[in-house]
Write an enzyme that holds these catalytic residues in place. Structure first.
Site, PDB file in Angstrom:
ATOM      1  N   HIS A 121    -110.911 -56.586  64.320  1.00 10.64           N
ATOM      2  CA  HIS A 121    -111.327 -55.401  65.073  1.00 10.64           C
ATOM      3  C   HIS A 121    -111.203 -55.740  66.559  1.00 10.64           C
ATOM      4  O   HIS A 121    -111.387 -56.898  66.941  1.00 10.64           O
ATOM      5  CB  HIS A 121    -112.794 -55.148  64.706  1.00 10.64           C
ATOM      6  N   ASP A 198    -117.582 -62.377  62.083  1.00 14.74           N
ATOM      7  CA  ASP A 198    -117.893 -60.972  62.325  1.00 14.74           C
ATOM      8  C   ASP A 198    -118.188 -60.339  60.959  1.00 14.74           C
ATOM      9  O   ASP A 198    -117.276 -60.106  60.171  1.00 14.74           O
ATOM     10  CB  ASP A 198    -116.693 -60.316  63.015  1.00 14.74           C
ATOM     11  N   GLN A 201    -118.367 -55.570  58.657  1.00 10.99           N
ATOM     12  CA  GLN A 201    -117.850 -54.808  57.518  1.00 10.99           C
ATOM     13  C   GLN A 201    -118.254 -55.421  56.177  1.00 10.99           C
ATOM     14  O   GLN A 201    -118.175 -54.776  55.140  1.00 10.99           O
ATOM     15  CB  GLN A 201    -116.317 -54.745  57.621  1.00 10.99           C
ATOM     16  N   CYS A 362    -109.563 -49.179  65.408  1.00  6.20           N
ATOM     17  CA  CYS A 362    -109.836 -50.275  66.354  1.00  6.20           C
ATOM     18  C   CYS A 362    -109.136 -51.561  65.948  1.00  6.20           C
ATOM     19  O   CYS A 362    -109.653 -52.664  66.181  1.00  6.20           O
ATOM     20  CB  CYS A 362    -111.337 -50.545  66.511  1.00  6.20           C
TER      21      CYS A 362
END
Ligand SMILES: *Cc1c(COP(=O)(O)O)cnc(C)c1O
Length: 404
Positions: A121, A198, A201, A362
């Site tokens: 992203h 990250d 998600q 994104c």
């Protein structure tokens, strides 16, 4: 087993109509809907014990402080972090990544290397490019296959004693790919590099065990897992959080201030300058309780059924191509239909009450890799149904017939 009718009653928004049709919400990868219990917790805070935290001796302030700090402990337990002060409240994933990337400005030197993946992203690309501009460190990229998976042999080749930091997502928001993060973390550690994951998600679908993963940083946003917007968390190992300088200066984050010298507060407050999103933090804890009540195994099993059904039916449509892996993925499907712009399909099916995302999500580098302007992305949550998928498939077919 999931009682889907009961679950749906928890979400007031699922009762509404859009363009005269029952809402079918398949944009869960952008943000999730909120159960009543999360909404109520915010109303309860502002109605009954709104006060600023940490500083007051009065009852309301203590109640608010206790609720906020209890939420931190719920987050710590949920992610199995070793210490509660390793959990920093942020405004979301983007904030968490910027906090770490800015902190590394004082650690990296010219010639150091940092590694990102091709599946990221923009939030997990741009802050690191800004870091490289400040430090003259070099950004390297783990490439991906046409199937939408990282090429681990290429990762091996990028790692060296110059590697200081690796940052990858746990699950790709554009393609749903679940990355082999444990392998990525272990390999980076064997070169002495730190790893940031990250989890924006992944966390709606998977309950990560941070101690088992042994990552140095893990970030996520509450709004993707049934919590409110404007709140998220950064996990950092204590030794790293002690090493990094504060991100912002202000109230809350100091031990003592004089005009000659200011000393900083202990963790976690060192990274929490200013009045935080108190109701958001509390509601984040409530959202985790709600999801754990449903059970992440139940969520995974059910979402896989939805994913398999939608994948099978979509692939029956002529000219339809799915991007990303077909197995070992989260409940996200990115696709296009030959000869049709994704935006046109999105607009037509919105008229039928169906919310999907169209565009680059994104993740422009992924779109460039496939040489497409964007995709249609349908992303499912545990409150979606098989009937909704059937309606969606018919809507996509109808849109295709109108546009071709
Ligand atoms: C949503 C998302 C982000 C950004 O999260 P914000 O809540 O907008 O800060 C980053 N990475 C991934 C993989 C995402 O899905």
């Amino acid at each position: 087993m999931l009682d889907i009718e009961k679950v749906r009653k928890d979400f007031p928004i699922l009762k509404r109509k859009v363009n005269g049709k029952p809402l079918i919400y398949f944009d869960n990868a952008a943000t999730s809907q909120k159960p009543q219990i999360v909404i109520d917790s915010i109303v309860d805070y502002y109605s009954n014990y709104n006060a600023n935290i940490h500083r007051g001796v009065h009852t309301l302030s203590q109640e608010a402080t206790n609720a906020y700090e209890e939420a931190r402990i719920k987050i710590q337990k949920h992610f199995n972090a070793e210490k509660s002060h390793e959990i920093i409240f942020t405004s979301g994933t983007t904030h968490g990544i910027n906090l770490v990337a800015t902190g590394f400005s004082s650690i990296l030197q010219k010639g150091d290397e940092i590694i990102v993946s091709a599946l990221e992203h923009h939030s997990n690309i741009v802050p690191w490019q800004m870091l490289c501009e400040r430090t003259e460190a070099v950004l390297k990229v783990i490439p991906m296959t046409l199937k939408g998976e990282l090429i681990m042999e290429e990762y091996d080749k990028l790692l060296s004693k110059n590697t200081k930091l690796v940052f990858v997502n746990h699950v790709s928001n554009a393609l749903g790919t679940i990355n082999p993060i444990k392998k990525i973390i272990d390999k980076a550690h064997s070169f002495g590099a730190a790893v940031l994951i990250d989890g924006a998600q992944a966390t709606p679908h998977i309950k990560p065990d941070i101690q088992k993963l042994d990552c140095d940083f893990y970030v996520c946003s509450a709004h993707k897992l049934c919590g409110p917007t404007g709140i998220g968390m950064l996990f950092g190992k204590e030794e790293w959080l002690n090493k990094l300088p504060p991100y912002q200066g202000g109230g809350e984050m100091i031990a003592k201030v004089t005009f000659e010298k200011t000393t900083y507060a202990d963790l976690p407050h060192k990274f929490e300058a200013g009045t935080p999103n108190i109701s958001g933090g509390i509601a984040f804890g409530v959202a985790l309780d709600y999801l754990n009540g449903i059970g992440f195994e139940n969520i995974a099993t059910y979402e896989k059924e939805l994913l398999d059904l939608a994948t099978k039916k979509l692939l029956e449509i002529e000219g339809l191509k799915i991007y990303g892996p077909l197995e070992n993925k989260a409940s996200v499907i990115s696709f296009n239909i030959e000869g049709i712009h994704p935006f046109d399909i999105g607009t037509i099916i919105d008229k039928l009450g169906i919310a999907v995302r169209t565009g680059h999500h994104c993740t422009q580098p992924i779109m460039d890799f496939y040489k497409i302007p964007g995709t249609i992305r349908a992303s499912f949550s545990f409150y979606n149904t098989k009937e909704e998928i059937n309606v969606f498939i018919e809507a996509v077919k109808r849109a295709r017939n109108m546009l071709l």
